[in-house]
Motif scaffolding. Structure first.
Motif, short mmCIF file in Angstrom:
data_model
loop_
_atom_site.label_atom_id
_atom_site.label_comp_id
_atom_site.label_asym_id
_atom_site.label_seq_id
_atom_site.Cartn_x
_atom_site.Cartn_y
_atom_site.Cartn_z
N HIS A 196 0.97 -1.04 -0.15
CA HIS A 196 0.07 0.05 0.07
C HIS A 196 0.98 1.26 -0.02
O HIS A 196 2.01 1.19 0.11
N GLU A 197 0.29 2.42 -0.15
CA GLU A 197 1.02 3.57 -0.19
C GLU A 197 1.02 4.08 1.15
O GLU A 197 0.14 4.17 1.84
N LEU A 201 -2.37 1.73 6.78
CA LEU A 201 -3.38 1.10 6.12
C LEU A 201 -4.81 1.46 6.75
O LEU A 201 -4.61 1.88 7.81
N ARG A 202 -5.68 1.25 5.72
CA ARG A 202 -6.95 1.64 6.31
C ARG A 202 -7.62 0.16 6.82
O ARG A 202 -7.40 -0.82 6.01
N VAL A 213 -18.80 -0.56 11.66
CA VAL A 213 -18.92 0.24 12.81
C VAL A 213 -17.70 0.88 12.96
O VAL A 213 -17.93 2.10 13.72
N ALA A 214 -16.60 0.82 12.38
CA ALA A 214 -15.53 1.76 12.77
C ALA A 214 -14.43 1.47 11.64
O ALA A 214 -14.26 0.47 10.85
N GLU A 215 -13.72 2.55 11.47
CA GLU A 215 -12.28 2.51 10.63
C GLU A 215 -11.41 3.34 11.47
O GLU A 215 -11.56 4.42 11.76
N LEU A 216 -10.16 2.71 10.83
CA LEU A 216 -9.07 3.34 11.61
C LEU A 216 -7.84 3.08 10.44
O LEU A 216 -7.68 2.37 9.68
N ASP A 217 -6.97 4.50 10.43
CA ASP A 217 -5.64 4.20 9.77
C ASP A 217 -4.71 3.48 10.89
O ASP A 217 -4.27 4.20 11.82
N VAL A 218 -4.19 2.57 10.31
CA VAL A 218 -3.26 1.45 11.14
C VAL A 218 -1.88 1.86 10.79
O VAL A 218 -1.52 1.61 9.37
N PRO A 219 -1.18 2.19 11.62
CA PRO A 219 0.53 2.42 11.07
C PRO A 219 1.09 1.19 10.73
O PRO A 219 0.94 0.19 11.39
#
Length: 793
Positions: A196-197, A201-202, A213-219
């Motif tokens: 991924h760029e 990553l999402r 129910v949720a979204e996070l940007d994960v290092p």
């Protein structure tokens, strides 16, 4: 996305100042000089306390219920560890408690990212349970999605720690934890490596109702990796004098239920062609197929969890010949004249031969019943293995008192004891090493020249077992051990496309009742995934749904008795599918069969005295059995080496329709008399004739057949004439049931839907009035069986 609040930060949680405990005041008055020693502590308790802060991980998101999902950390590798700070065990005479650091560990097979999560109260930072979490999905740069795996859960109390893992959702009730914890709760799962760029990553999170129910940007940083290029199909590679061609690659999915979770397993199929010395080589096949991507992810073809965003995957195959092929003399070890041991008896040999560079020791044979050996197993480890062979259970147990064992110890003096419990004789071999470059198989002929069925190998420790099924009167066996070297071959292929699931929720009970009432006043029964478990549901046009089984087991294949008073169905309550009978209201459950294999898809005789059903014996051989409704007098009606399944007893009682592969590998429609005689093939069009059902007058059959890449319903006369296509919905249309008032219910799954469930439709026999009654909750997995109409007037 609306409704989600995400960020990367820490958050300060305000806590109230502590109060003086009553027992401290009592001690202060009565303690005299002791007050001087307690005074500093009293002053500290009376003074306002400083605000404390709680770190909220490296990212967080607000869930729909207002609680906070916290990403505690992301670790990458094969061994993973998270440090958490928790209260230590509180000393009984001190009004404060200290903190200590504890470590939570997990591991992954390959270098993979592991996400560590907690769920918190937004005001107090109190750790809450994880009953809601079903799975998470990561996105790659090309929009592909990869689901997490290896879910685990850790909980820690002030008095110590404990852990549980593997369930989805991560139910806390098994450990006595509900709602929230006085310690800390951490959930974790692993992800494949993803290209991924950027530096994150999402990640999307889904709850127990399969809702986002949720979204996070994960290092996460993509590891350095090359970019592989695929070869154009067809692809040919050579392994010695053998040429192997991949003519096509396709992706599909298998689905099953695990801990109330529908699991999707991607699978890759290869269309292979073999050629040796310029001639077709049909006896060769791929014993195993492994896949890898350039990021380091690895998997088998049956559970392919690689990065779909890669341009190419590497395919590695192990190639061997089938048992019916011709083998060279130096690949064969013949062992003639082995006496068949009697019940509970053994015959030890201990003869070693080197074949194709592999040392193989023939240890001997054991008879039916219980047989014990000492000193044969060489690893020195105790273990137990149980399974089924030829439709019967067996058990092998190694017990030892020491960690090491001599390579071979005379019988009676060794420290490893091997006990075998089996209803069939068996032979045992030892191999000097675990070799991936050899394939070992066994064939047997008795003293009368008859071929003997063998089943194996089953490995327990260093011992390899083949079970044998000799014919009546056999006294001895001639064994032939074949050892062939495995050939290796590699390809680079473009990843196939996989169908993506459609996520639908069950309709309200009242709406289901309304839909059925618009078609008929007759109740309909079916196997349902409405409650995540597979249950037998009764749908009444007036009152709606009734759960008749309400069991954590898988209950399917339901059938109403002709008078409507009883219901037969299949259930895995004992570990394998068996037949049960209960009253129409679900009471007075009785187990009818007790078999080591699989019993499924029951159908009643019109007089309600007998059941006909499918039984799986000898690995994957399907036969039709008849049995009394009380479980007595089982009779094999088909007794044929082909697969015979899906019986339907005609309403007039004279015949049984079923599907069979006895005319080749495809399924065709057959009819036989109720005693198993006079078998007749009634199919006219090719392939895929499954799950027949009779019309109320026993003159016609409805069944599923293949047409234009879809499985559609067809109707024909009972002799196969006047065949016509009934449905044109595409996808899968199967499990048809014909009602007394001339409705046909069936299960439809649209093309691209993946789960082991579909929608129940009804249609008139002339194709009119097709309508959906129950959307996306009818079970269509193994042993599903047809829906069942109430037989009453």
């Amino acid at each position: 996305m609306t409704g989600f609040r995400t960020g990367v930060a820490s958050r300060t949680v305000r806590r109230r100042a502590g109060r003086v405990s009553p027992w401290i005041l009592v001690l202060a008055v009565a303690g005299g000089m002791g007050l001087l020693f307690l005074l500093p502590a009293v002053i500290m308790l009376l003074l306002p306390q400083e605000e404390t802060s709680a770190e909220w991980g490296i990212a967080r998101a607000e869930l729909p219920d207002g609680t906070i999902l916290v990403l505690e950390d992301v670790t990458v590798g094969t061994g993973h560890m998270l440090e958490v700070t928790v209260p230590n065990q509180r000393p009984p005479m001190l009004p404060w408690q200290g903190l200590e650091t504890q470590q939570i560990r997990t591991s992954t097979m390959n270098e993979q990212p592991v996400i560590w999560l907690s769920r918190r109260d937004p005001e107090t930072a109190r750790h809450l349970d994880f009953d809601w979490w079903l799975y998470s999905v990561a996105e790659d740069s090309n929009g592909g999605e990869l689901e997490d795996s290896n879910a685990g859960l850790n909980y820690i109390y002030s008095s110590g720690s404990g852990s549980t893992s593997g369930s989805r959702p991560l139910s806390m009730t098994r450990s006595g934890i509900t709602g929230s914890s006085d310690g800390i709760l951490i959930a974790h799962s692993s992800l494949p490596q993803i290209r991924h760029e950027g530096d994150s990553l999402r990640l999307k999170f889904y709850n127990a109702d399969d809702e986002l129910v949720a979204e996070l940007d994960v290092p996460h940083v993509t590891p350095p990796a090359p970019v592989w290029e695929p070869d154009a199909l067809p692809i040919t590679a050579e392994a010695g004098d053998l040429k192997v061609t991949i003519a096509g690659v396709s992706g599909r999915v298998d689905t099953w239920t695990s801990d109330k979770r529908v699991v999707v397993r991607p699978r890759v199929d290869f269309d292979l062609e073999f050629e040796r010395n310029g001639e077709p080589a049909p006896h060769w096949y791929a014993r195993s197929t492994n896949l890898a991507d350039a990021l380091g992810n690895e998997c088998g073809s049956w559970d392919c969890r690689l990065s779909t965003g890669e341009a190419a995957w590497k395919v590695s195959m192990q190639l061997v010949r089938r048992d019916e092929a011709t083998f060279a003399e130096d690949e064969i070890w013949e062992l003639p004249g082995l006496p068949l041991p009697g019940d509970d008896q053994q015959h030890l040999v201990g003869q070693t031969e080197t074949i194709q560079g592999l040392d193989v020791t023939f240890e001997g044979a054991g008879g039916r019943g219980t047989t014990s050996f000492q000193g044969l197993e060489r690893s020195g480890s105790g273990m137990t293995y149980s399974g089924s062979v030829f439709g019967k259970r067996f058990r092998i147990e190694n017990t030892t008192a020491h960690s090491s064992v001599p390579a071979r110890t005379p019988p009676g003096s060794g420290v490893v004891k091997t006990t075998v419990e089996s209803e069939f004789p068996f032979v045992m071999f030892n191999r000097s090493t675990r070799s991936n470059i050899h394939n070992v198989s066994l064939a047997a002929v008795d003293d009368q020249g008859r071929s003997v069925k063998t089943h194996g190998p089953t490995q327990v420790g260093t011992l390899w077992f083949w079970f044998i099924q000799p014919e009546e009167g056999a006294q001895s066996l001639d064994l032939k051990v074949v050892v062939q070297k495995v050939r290796q071959i590699e390809f680079f292929v473009a990843p196939p496309e996989f169908p993506r699931p459609r996520h639908l929720r069950p309709l309200p009970n009242a709406e289901l009742a309304r839909r059925l009432s618009e078609a008929t006043a007759r109740p309909l029964m079916y196997a349902s995934r409405r409650t995540h478990d597979v249950e037998i549901m009764r749908l009444d046009p007036g009152s709606g749904l009734t759960n008749l089984t309400n069991s954590p087991a898988s209950d399917s294949g339901c059938a109403w008795s002709p008078d409507g008073s009883r219901i037969a169905f299949a259930s895995d309550r004992t570990g394998s599918l068996e037949l049960y009978v209960m009253n129409a209201d679900g009471s007075e459950l009785v187990q009818v069969t007790d078999f080591a294999g699989v019993d499924r898809t029951p159908t009643w005789s019109p007089d309600g005295k007998q059941l006909c059903f499918t039984r799986t014996i000898e690995g994957n051989n399907w036969e039709l059995f008849r049995i009394n409704a009380d479980g007595t007098d089982p009779v094999n009606l088909t007794n044929h080496p082909a697969a015979d399944a899906d019986p339907a007893w005609s309403p007039d009682g004279s015949r049984i329709a079923f599907t069979s592969t006895r005319d080749g590998r495809s399924y065709w429609l057959y009819v036989m008399d109720a005693d198993g005689s006079n078998v007749q093939k009634v199919s006219e069009t090719p392939s895929g004739h499954v799950y027949p059902a009779w019309s109320p007058d026993s003159r016609q059959l409805v069944f599923t057949g293949q047409v234009d890449g879809a499985s559609e319903l067809f109707i024909c006369d009972s002799n196969g004439s006047n065949e016509r296509q009934l449905t044109k919905l595409g996808g899968l249309n199967s499990l048809a049931a014909w009602s007394p008032d001339d409705w046909i219910a069936f299960v439809h799954r649209a093309e691209g839907d993946l789960h082991e469930q579909g929608s129940i439709w009804v249609i008139r026999p002339d194709g009119r009035d097709a309508k959906e009654i129950v959307p996306f909750e009818a079970y269509i997995g193994s042993g599903a069986g047809r829906p069942a109409w109430h037989p009453g007037p």
